[in-house]
Scaffold this motif. Structure first.
Motif, PDB file in Angstrom:
ATOM      1  N   GLY A 261      40.003  36.060  42.070  1.00 19.34           N
ATOM      2  CA  GLY A 261      40.498  37.401  42.324  1.00 19.34           C
ATOM      3  C   GLY A 261      41.416  37.436  43.526  1.00 19.34           C
TER       4      GLY A 261
ATOM      5  N   ASN B 261      43.964  44.659  39.168  1.00 16.89           N
ATOM      6  CA  ASN B 261      44.054  43.443  39.987  1.00 16.89           C
ATOM      7  C   ASN B 261      45.420  43.275  40.643  1.00 16.89           C
ATOM      8  OD1 ASN B 261      42.357  41.644  37.320  1.00 16.89           O
ATOM      9  ND2 ASN B 261      41.448  42.816  38.983  1.00 16.89           N
TER      10      ASN B 261
ATOM     11  N   GLN C 244      46.074  40.562  43.763  1.00 21.41           N
ATOM     12  CA  GLN C 244      45.807  39.258  43.173  1.00 21.41           C
ATOM     13  C   GLN C 244      47.098  38.633  42.645  1.00 21.41           C
ATOM     14  OE1 GLN C 244      42.462  39.433  40.439  1.00 21.41           O
ATOM     15  NE2 GLN C 244      41.383  40.917  41.712  1.00 21.41           N
TER      16      GLN C 244
ATOM     17  N   ASP D 217      33.895  38.614  44.338  1.00 21.35           N
ATOM     18  CA  ASP D 217      34.070  39.992  44.782  1.00 21.35           C
ATOM     19  C   ASP D 217      32.754  40.652  45.179  1.00 21.35           C
ATOM     20  OD1 ASP D 217      36.808  39.906  44.334  1.00 21.35           O
ATOM     21  OD2 ASP D 217      36.612  40.582  42.266  1.00 21.35           O
ATOM     22  N   LYS D 218      31.702  40.364  44.441  1.00 28.85           N
ATOM     23  CA  LYS D 218      30.434  41.070  44.613  1.00 28.85           C
ATOM     24  C   LYS D 218      29.510  40.331  45.582  1.00 28.85           C
ATOM     25  CE  LYS D 218      30.640  43.023  39.946  1.00 28.85           C
ATOM     26  NZ  LYS D 218      31.036  44.362  40.426  1.00 28.85           N
TER      27      LYS D 218
ATOM     28  N   LYS E 293      28.254  36.372  45.818  1.00 34.30           N
ATOM     29  CA  LYS E 293      28.543  35.547  46.983  1.00 34.30           C
ATOM     30  C   LYS E 293      27.273  34.874  47.496  1.00 34.30           C
ATOM     31  CE  LYS E 293      32.472  38.219  48.824  1.00 34.30           C
ATOM     32  NZ  LYS E 293      33.386  37.079  49.076  1.00 34.30           N
TER      33      LYS E 293
ATOM     34  N   LEU F  39      40.250  47.537  48.696  1.00 33.34           N
ATOM     35  CA  LEU F  39      40.883  46.294  49.103  1.00 33.34           C
ATOM     36  C   LEU F  39      42.394  46.449  49.140  1.00 33.34           C
ATOM     37  CD1 LEU F  39      38.604  44.056  46.915  1.00 33.34           C
ATOM     38  CD2 LEU F  39      38.589  44.120  49.414  1.00 33.34           C
TER      39      LEU F  39
ATOM     40  N   VAL G 197      43.364  41.390  52.453  1.00 35.15           N
ATOM     41  CA  VAL G 197      42.752  40.379  51.593  1.00 35.15           C
ATOM     42  C   VAL G 197      43.481  39.052  51.774  1.00 35.15           C
ATOM     43  CG1 VAL G 197      42.350  39.695  49.194  1.00 35.15           C
ATOM     44  CG2 VAL G 197      41.904  42.051  49.902  1.00 35.15           C
TER      45      VAL G 197
END
Length: 212
Positions: free
Chosen positions: A35, A65, A69, A124-125, A129, A185, A190
């Motif tokens: 991502g 995205n 991204q 992302d989550k 992670k 984001l 990012v």
């Protein structure tokens, strides 16, 4: 006309020096999650001349995205693993890229990442992670692990840092911000965190280890 392998290596060696470029060219890095973090990290590593990239994601490119991204509108609906593979091959045609569309879990991580020198967590989550980090630390302690946490919103750039948590575990981000807190984001922030992660990987390959 695409330059030859030798021409591209010589150009990288001219920028990085022979010793570092040799290390980069023989390194193998897995990027888990493609991502906002992972797609930018993979591109940075490909441009640096990392010899082997293992890119992993099970998702498809969505219009949501495109603000952060490394995908293009014409790639909407494609598997991220396929779309990013094509982009990376345009950037680094001689890089050995292994692309997999698979959802990583506690069962398959030890096998799928067994051949990679450095593992990059770019999910992302938060729960995903934590799952990857815990699985690698518990089952693959010999691996270097670079993770990201906290890059949402428009807080100052310098609040994003790289910290060496253990001998082989690095954490990049501000450790605080989360999408659920309000603003989501933003591409620039990012990208800063992704840059920290990519640079941590390059420093590890170079044998330069942070002391904090």
């Amino acid at each position: 006309m695409i330059p030859t392998r030798e021409e591209m290596y010589a150009a990288l060696e001219n920028r990085h020096g022979a010793e570092l470029q040799k290390k980069l060219s023989t390194a193998s890095v897995a990027v888990c999650g493609l991502g906002g973090l992972g797609s930018n990290i993979a591109i940075a590593l490909a441009r640096a001349g990392v010899g082997k990239l293992h890119i992993i994601d099970f998702d498809r490119v969505d219009i949501s995205n495109l603000n952060r991204q490394q995908y293009f509108p014409e790639q909407l609906g494609q598997l991220k693993s396929d779309a990013l593979y094509d982009t990376l091959k345009r950037i680094a045609p001689y890089c050995d890229i292994r692309s997999e569309c698979v959802k990583l879990d506690e069962e398959n991580i030890p096998q799928l990442l067994a051949d990679d020198d450095i593992i990059v967590e770019a999910f992302d989550k938060a729960e995903r992670k934590a799952m990857l980090v815990n699985c690698v630390l518990e089952n693959m302690p010999q691996k270097y692990l670079v993770s990201g946490s906290g890059m949402a919103g428009i807080a100052p750039s310098n609040t994003i840092t790289t910290k060496r948590i253990t001998k082989r575990f690095y954490l990049c981000g501000d450790g605080v911000s989360d999408v659920a807190d309000g603003m989501g984001l933003v591409a620039s922030r990012v990208l800063i965190c992704a840059g920290h992660q990519a640079h941590a990987v390059i420093r590890i390959i170079a044998g330069e280890y942070d002391i904090n």
